[in-house]
Design an enzyme around this catalytic site. Structure first.
Site, PDB file in Angstrom:
ATOM      1  N   HIS A 102       1.121  -9.827  34.601  1.00 48.58           N
ATOM      2  CA  HIS A 102       1.774 -11.140  34.768  1.00 48.58           C
ATOM      3  C   HIS A 102       0.825 -12.331  34.786  1.00 48.58           C
ATOM      4  O   HIS A 102       1.228 -13.446  34.479  1.00 48.58           O
ATOM      5  CB  HIS A 102       2.704 -11.141  35.997  1.00 48.58           C
ATOM      6  CG  HIS A 102       2.010 -11.307  37.312  1.00 48.58           C
ATOM      7  ND1 HIS A 102       1.487 -10.254  38.021  1.00 48.58           N
ATOM      8  CD2 HIS A 102       1.757 -12.419  38.061  1.00 48.58           C
ATOM      9  CE1 HIS A 102       0.950 -10.706  39.145  1.00 48.58           C
ATOM     10  NE2 HIS A 102       1.104 -12.006  39.197  1.00 48.58           N
ATOM     11  N   GLU A 106      -1.964 -16.345  31.581  1.00 55.00           N
ATOM     12  CA  GLU A 106      -2.282 -17.616  32.246  1.00 55.00           C
ATOM     13  C   GLU A 106      -3.769 -17.730  32.595  1.00 55.00           C
ATOM     14  O   GLU A 106      -4.358 -18.797  32.467  1.00 55.00           O
ATOM     15  CB  GLU A 106      -1.445 -17.735  33.524  1.00 55.00           C
ATOM     16  CG  GLU A 106      -1.494 -19.130  34.106  1.00 55.00           C
ATOM     17  CD  GLU A 106      -0.674 -19.249  35.391  1.00 55.00           C
ATOM     18  OE1 GLU A 106      -0.688 -20.332  35.966  1.00 55.00           O
ATOM     19  OE2 GLU A 106      -0.045 -18.266  35.800  1.00 55.00           O
ATOM     20  N   ASP A 107      -4.390 -16.638  33.019  1.00 52.28           N
ATOM     21  CA  ASP A 107      -5.747 -16.716  33.574  1.00 52.28           C
ATOM     22  C   ASP A 107      -6.855 -16.207  32.654  1.00 52.28           C
ATOM     23  O   ASP A 107      -8.022 -16.282  33.008  1.00 52.28           O
ATOM     24  CB  ASP A 107      -5.814 -15.921  34.890  1.00 52.28           C
ATOM     25  CG  ASP A 107      -4.935 -16.535  35.966  1.00 52.28           C
ATOM     26  OD1 ASP A 107      -4.522 -17.691  35.784  1.00 52.28           O
ATOM     27  OD2 ASP A 107      -4.647 -15.863  36.967  1.00 52.28           O
TER      28      ASP A 107
END
Length: 760
Positions: A102, A106-107
């Site tokens: 998840h 994003e990271d």
């Protein structure tokens, strides 16, 4: 699905890097993943272990070298989220993979396309959904938070798993919140109480909802949390004695009936006890419904559950006196979140009312764990997707509203998330579940937008009533309409459902469109005629002048001839325009020509560091570095937080102020932890005193406050009815200790029953 079984190797995966973790940490990571794997293998889900192991390896490599604020390797967070999603919420392989992955998009440098190539479209969609809702209300972009929350719900209606994984992510973040800075703790705890706990409630995840509330409360009010936890522990022996006296005759009767059951006392959560103390203004000792008795019986045949519940009900009411208005049959009409049980309230042997909850083992597990228990009672292995669709039909109406005002939108949604429910019937006998306080108009909008818009009145149990009539459970409701009827803005006060409010707003917007278009033309012409630039500054300023919440509202007022643009507006906008020009000149280095060199320069406001605790200073002269919020009137000694407004000023709110809850959820980056450092000063506090009326009691009260305690009374309002009186008192005090001391002394006056501080 076949695409999830693909064994394509991970593309362009970097070669193993230097060891960023110690051998001990590697062992901890492997053990944590094995727990996820073993738990999944014990479940009723179709076994797809290979794809879960690939997702784990992919995530471990992607997050390699990254650590959480607490210092532990980052990969432990996705593993923990996957474990919660699997074992506490009951999701399957698709969701476990999405939970492990998840934070990857994003990271790290990986994209959603990389996820799709390796794990298939469905997992990629879940990861994309989770990435999409990480900003806004769940991140730092307060300006787009309503739109992001809409995205969350839109994704929720497409695939509820996104929200369930987000719930698991939030639960793990709350469990590890101790390592965050105080302002982040307030933001995350506030957001959790405002959004996630109600969502968990609506999704039937009672255990998770209770834990989220307690953890939020623990970080927002640590002292109150410790105190109530200690009081629960200290009163346990006494409580157990009372419960045993109450339960003994019930056990005897149930044993004689030959039932297999367990009976236990369920103590209220710390948060709900505190909530009751705050709303009812009572001390811990006066929370009489501290526990409820719960009877859980074993039953292999679901068809027999209902009759066994009523047999137990009959046995209990033979022993104890029943409260006639507090029987709740959630078996015949389950709550919207799937909750089933039979509740009754009886008078215990100590003279206090005791709630008794009767459930089968299946009902109990579904009530506590929601979807996780639903899996347990499914025969054989099943497909996660079809099971989810069968379990939950979701909220789509609110999403159709094209322009939600951020806070209205959240409040509308919250309205339906936490409401207790009533059940009413149509003339044909169809059952409609509505929130408490729903009206005839809610039923009309529930049936259809057009029926709602043309509703003129209703018939409740064959009796003619206005459309604002509030309904009770069991009412039969018929809606009366007329083609000449048009929806009215004041109807919003008659509606208790999110669906009704949304449909009314849409109808009003449609009706108002011609006036809005006319108002827009008038405003554009007005700006042209007065040579004022048509930009955001102009419209924002003029909306403020006329107290309009949105552009459309302003244009509507203008197009409907409810307001007129005059010379004052021209002056205001020209002044604003020249201010903007001065700022621009200053920015490009020409600002010094605007004023003489010896002119006094305004003091530049020091930027507030939200990562540090802000010291609230106030001295005898009234000099201060903050201002008090009007909504909750905090005083020194209260648990407070600071909110940095548009002018860079710190506004102080009580931590449990409803407005502060909205600010924490919506404007996290502007929240700052605050601590009092006050020397002198007097602050307004409001106290409510209740007691038995008698000759001279008011004189004693006033004498105590103004003579003995030398406090300055600013307002006094007394209301007496028969032998009982209520006194609302506003006075100036130095701090919270002064208020507590006053209340304690007032309570010693003969006849005074209660003296507590209130927010007005």
């Amino acid at each position: 699905m076949s695409h999830e079984k693909t064994t394509t190797p991970v593309p362009a995966q970097p070669s193993p890097r230097n060891n960023f973790t110690t051998p001990e940490e590697d062992r901890i990571i492997e053990a944590a993943f094995q727990e996820v794997r073993d738990g999944y293998l014990k479940s009723n889900h179709r076994k797809k272990v290979e794809i879960i192991e690939r997702a784990y390896r992919f995530a471990k490599e992607a997050h390699s070298g990254i650590r959480r604020r607490s210092g532990e390797p980052y990969i432990l967070h996705p593993i923990a989220v996957a474990k919660i999603a699997s074992q506490e919420i009951g999701l399957g392989s698709t969701s476990i993979c999405a939970a492990l992955l998840h934070d990857v998009v994003e990271d790290t440098d990986y994209t959603v396309e990389d996820i799709e190539q390796n794990f298939g479209k469905k997992i990629a969609q879940l990861v994309a959904g989770l990435t999409k809702i990480s900003g806004g209300i769940f991140g730092d972009k307060a300006s787009v938070q309503a739109e992001n929350f809409r995205k969350l719900l839109l994704t929720m209606s497409e695939d509820i798993r996104v929200v369930l994984i987000k719930m698991a992510d939030r639960l793990h973040n709350m469990r590890t919140l101790g390592s965050m800075a105080p302002n982040k703790q307030y933001k995350i705890a506030g957001e959790t109480l405002y959004i996630y706990a109600p969502l968990a409630h609506r999704l039937g995840l009672f255990e998770i909802k209770t834990e989220l509330e307690n953890l939020s409360f623990k970080y927002e009010h640590p002292e109150a949390f410790e105190r109530i936890t200690r009081q629960i522990a200290e009163s346990e022996k006494h409580r157990t004695g009372i419960y045993n006296d109450f339960a003994a005759p019930i056990r005897e009767r149930l044993d004689a009936m030959g039932l297999k059951y367990s009976a236990k006392a369920r103590v209220k959560s710390v948060y709900s006890i505190w909530n009751k103390m705050e709303t009812k203004h009572i001390p811990f000792e006066e929370v009489y419904d501290l526990y409820a008795a719960r009877i859980i019986f074993e039953c292999d045949d679901p068809a027999m559950e209902k009759s066994i519940c009523w047999q137990i009900y009959s046995a209990i009411t033979d022993i104890y006196r029943l409260h006639p208005d507090r029987t709740r049959d959630w078996i015949s009409n389950p709550k919207a979140n799937g909750y089933q049980a039979l509740h009754l309230t009886v008078m215990g042997p100590d003279g206090n009312w005791v709630e008794v909850q009767i459930r089968s083992r299946r009902m109990d597990e579904i009530a506590e764990k929601g979807f996780a228990a639903h899996w347990k009672y499914k025969v054989g292995e099943g497909d996660e997707e079809s099971e989810l669709n069968a379990w939950l039909h979701t909220i789509k109406d609110i999403l159709a509203d094209p322009e939600p005002n951020a806070l209205d939108f959240l409040d509308t949604l919250k309205l339906n998330l936490f409401s207790s429910e009533i059940v009413v019937f149509t003339p044909k006998g169809e059952l409609i579940t509505l929130p408490n306080n729903a009206t005839v108009l809610d039923v009309a909008f529930h049936l259809h937008s057009q029926i709602g818009c043309h509703c003129i009145a209703g018939k409740v149990n064959h009796k003619l009533v206005p459309l604002s009539q509030r309904l009770n459970s069991g009412d039969q409701v018929e809606v009366l309409t007329s083609q000449s009827q048009q929806p009215k803005p004041e109807w919003v006060d008659f509606l208790a459902t999110a669906k009704g409010k949304t449909r009314l707003r849409q109808a009003l917007r449609k009706l108002q469109q011609p006036a809005v278009a006319k108002g827009r033309l008038i405003f554009e012409e007005f700006l042209r005629d007065n040579d004022i630039k048509d930009d955001n500054v102009a419209i924002t300023k003029v909306m403020g002048l006329y107290k309009a919440q949105t552009r459309d509202e302003f244009y509507y007022l203008l197009g409907n001839d409810e307001i007129a643009l005059n010379e004052y507006v021209v002056k205001t906008l020209r002044k604003e325009s020249s201010k903007t020009k001065r700022l621009l000149l200053k920015w490009i280095g020409m600002g010094d020509k605007e004023q003489p060199a010896d002119a006094p320069q305004p003091a530049e406001k020091k930027k507030i560091n939200t990562k540090e605790t802000y010291i609230l200073r106030y001295d005898e002269s009234g000099a201060t570095n903050f201002r008090f919020a009007d909504c909750c009137s905090p005083i020194p000694g209260d648990d407070v937080l600071g909110y940095i407004d548009d002018d860079g000023e710190v506004v102080v709110h009580n931590l449990d102020c409803p407005r502060a809850s909205v600010l924490k959820a919506s404007y996290g980056p502007r929240i700052v932890a605050a601590r009092w450092e006050v020397n002198g000063g007097r602050f307004l506090a409001h106290i409510r005193i209740e007691g038995i009326d008698r000759q001279g009691i008011l004189h004693e009260l006033i004498s105590l406050i103004s003579t003995h305690l030398s406090l300055n009374i600013r307002d006094l309002d007394i209301h007496a009815e028969k032998e009982v009186f209520t006194c609302d008192l506003s006075l100036l005090v130095s701090d919270v200790e002064g208020v507590n001391d006053l209340c304690a002394k007032v309570r010693r006056i003969p006849g005074i029953q209660k003296a507590t501080r209130i927010n007005v």
